[in-house]
Design a protein around this motif. Structure first.
Motif, PDB file in Angstrom:
ATOM      1  N   TYR A  45      -4.003 -16.257  38.882  1.00 44.30           N
ATOM      2  CA  TYR A  45      -4.754 -17.408  38.392  1.00 44.30           C
ATOM      3  C   TYR A  45      -4.146 -17.887  37.084  1.00 44.30           C
ATOM      4  O   TYR A  45      -3.899 -17.091  36.169  1.00 44.30           O
ATOM      5  N   THR A  46      -3.910 -19.199  37.014  1.00 40.85           N
ATOM      6  CA  THR A  46      -3.378 -19.824  35.813  1.00 40.85           C
ATOM      7  C   THR A  46      -4.319 -20.931  35.385  1.00 40.85           C
ATOM      8  O   THR A  46      -4.621 -21.839  36.168  1.00 40.85           O
ATOM      9  N   MET A  47      -4.827 -20.861  34.162  1.00 45.54           N
ATOM     10  CA  MET A  47      -5.715 -21.872  33.618  1.00 45.54           C
ATOM     11  C   MET A  47      -4.871 -22.879  32.847  1.00 45.54           C
ATOM     12  O   MET A  47      -4.108 -22.494  31.950  1.00 45.54           O
ATOM     13  N   LEU A  60      -5.012 -11.805  37.177  1.00 49.42           N
ATOM     14  CA  LEU A  60      -4.525 -11.385  38.488  1.00 49.42           C
ATOM     15  C   LEU A  60      -5.639 -10.705  39.266  1.00 49.42           C
ATOM     16  O   LEU A  60      -6.163  -9.670  38.842  1.00 49.42           O
ATOM     17  N   LEU A  61      -5.994 -11.291  40.411  1.00 48.27           N
ATOM     18  CA  LEU A  61      -6.904 -10.649  41.359  1.00 48.27           C
ATOM     19  C   LEU A  61      -6.093  -9.683  42.212  1.00 48.27           C
ATOM     20  O   LEU A  61      -5.083 -10.076  42.809  1.00 48.27           O
ATOM     21  N   GLY A 112      -4.683 -21.205  41.708  1.00 50.23           N
ATOM     22  CA  GLY A 112      -4.710 -19.897  42.329  1.00 50.23           C
ATOM     23  C   GLY A 112      -3.568 -19.763  43.323  1.00 50.23           C
ATOM     24  O   GLY A 112      -3.444 -20.572  44.238  1.00 50.23           O
ATOM     25  N   GLN A 113      -2.712 -18.773  43.135  1.00 52.69           N
ATOM     26  CA  GLN A 113      -1.556 -18.540  44.009  1.00 52.69           C
ATOM     27  C   GLN A 113      -1.706 -17.160  44.648  1.00 52.69           C
ATOM     28  O   GLN A 113      -1.692 -16.144  43.956  1.00 52.69           O
ATOM     29  N   SER A 114      -1.849 -17.120  45.966  1.00 60.64           N
ATOM     30  CA  SER A 114      -2.080 -15.864  46.677  1.00 60.64           C
ATOM     31  C   SER A 114      -0.880 -15.494  47.533  1.00 60.64           C
ATOM     32  O   SER A 114      -0.255 -16.360  48.150  1.00 60.64           O
ATOM     33  N   THR A 178      -1.171 -21.774  47.670  1.00 62.82           N
ATOM     34  CA  THR A 178      -1.629 -22.278  46.378  1.00 62.82           C
ATOM     35  C   THR A 178      -2.846 -23.182  46.543  1.00 62.82           C
ATOM     36  O   THR A 178      -2.894 -24.018  47.441  1.00 62.82           O
ATOM     37  N   ARG A 179      -3.831 -22.995  45.665  1.00 57.10           N
ATOM     38  CA  ARG A 179      -5.008 -23.850  45.620  1.00 57.10           C
ATOM     39  C   ARG A 179      -5.260 -24.295  44.191  1.00 57.10           C
ATOM     40  O   ARG A 179      -4.961 -23.569  43.236  1.00 57.10           O
ATOM     41  N   THR A 180      -5.821 -25.491  44.054  1.00 55.27           N
ATOM     42  CA  THR A 180      -6.181 -26.036  42.746  1.00 55.27           C
ATOM     43  C   THR A 180      -7.693 -26.183  42.678  1.00 55.27           C
ATOM     44  O   THR A 180      -8.316 -26.701  43.607  1.00 55.27           O
ATOM     45  N   TYR A 181      -8.273 -25.716  41.582  1.00 54.06           N
ATOM     46  CA  TYR A 181      -9.725 -25.767  41.399  1.00 54.06           C
ATOM     47  C   TYR A 181     -10.038 -26.651  40.197  1.00 54.06           C
ATOM     48  O   TYR A 181      -9.532 -26.422  39.096  1.00 54.06           O
TER      49      TYR A 181
END
Length: 204
Positions: A45-47, A60-61, A112-114, A178-181
């Motif tokens: 996760y990058t804010m 990091l999850l 979020g990059q999984s 990758t997802r953007t929140y």
């Protein structure tokens, strides 16, 4: 100040930068543990700042034999995920989403990059996280990148202080999703924290 005076003062200066150790009791940790029987994975996760796109925080999850959030020098305080030196236990998908929601607001968004990993790589990441902290402020990306580059398959991750550089390296891994929140909450994170904790207390 001469060199001798500088060296005498250095330990005092460094002690002022030391992070506080937080160590939840064993029974609290045991009650909080969350396990996911599905494929193991890591999510970086990058804010990032909405105006400049500059990275502000990395976390990091880790979905291994248990799910934890490695949140070095993190600011999320809540009542459901006990902490041991920057590792938050009990990171269920619901609480993971609350974590993201806490950080996403009118001034910041979250990337979020999984990536799927073998069981043994996920477990190595978990073990590295458990011994990494406590971590002082402004070192979140430095320690997250250092953890990642020790894992098989992640050797090309560069150790860095900068969230955007870590995000760019992570994006080059095979199979990354990758997802953007984005959310429109007020910039004051304490408001989001109060709302999330109220929602958590209301749950059975």
């Amino acid at each position: 100040m001469d060199r001798r005076g500088f060296l005498i003062g250095l330990p005092l200066a460094l002690s002022g930068c030391a992070a506080q150790s937080i160590w939840a009791p064993d029974d609290v940790i045991a009650r909080a543990i969350y396990r996911d029987e599905g494929p193991k994975h890591l999510t970086l996760y990058t804010m990032k700042n909405n105006g400049s796109d500059n990275g502000a925080h990395s976390a990091l999850l880790i979905n291994a034999s248990q799910r934890v959030m490695f949140d070095p020098a993190g600011s999320w305080k809540q009542e459901r995920m006990p902490e041991r030196n920057d590792v938050l236990f009990g990171a269920s998908p619901e609480l993971e989403q609350y974590y993201v929601s806490f950080h996403a607001r009118v001034t910041y968004y979250v990337i979020g990059q999984s990536v799927a990993v073998p069981d043994e790589v996920a477990e190595q990441a978990l073990n590295l996280a458990l011994v990494a902290g406590p971590i002082s402020q402004a070192n979140c990306t430095r320690f997250t990148s250092r953890l990642l580059r020790q894992l098989p398959g992640f050797e090309r991750i560069r150790q860095t202080w900068f969230p955007n550089k870590l995000e760019e390296d992570f994006a080059k891994l095979p199979g990354v999703e990758t997802r953007t929140y984005r959310e429109n909450d007020a910039d004051d994170k304490s408001v989001a924290a109060e709302q999330i904790n109220a929602a958590l207390r209301a749950e059975p």
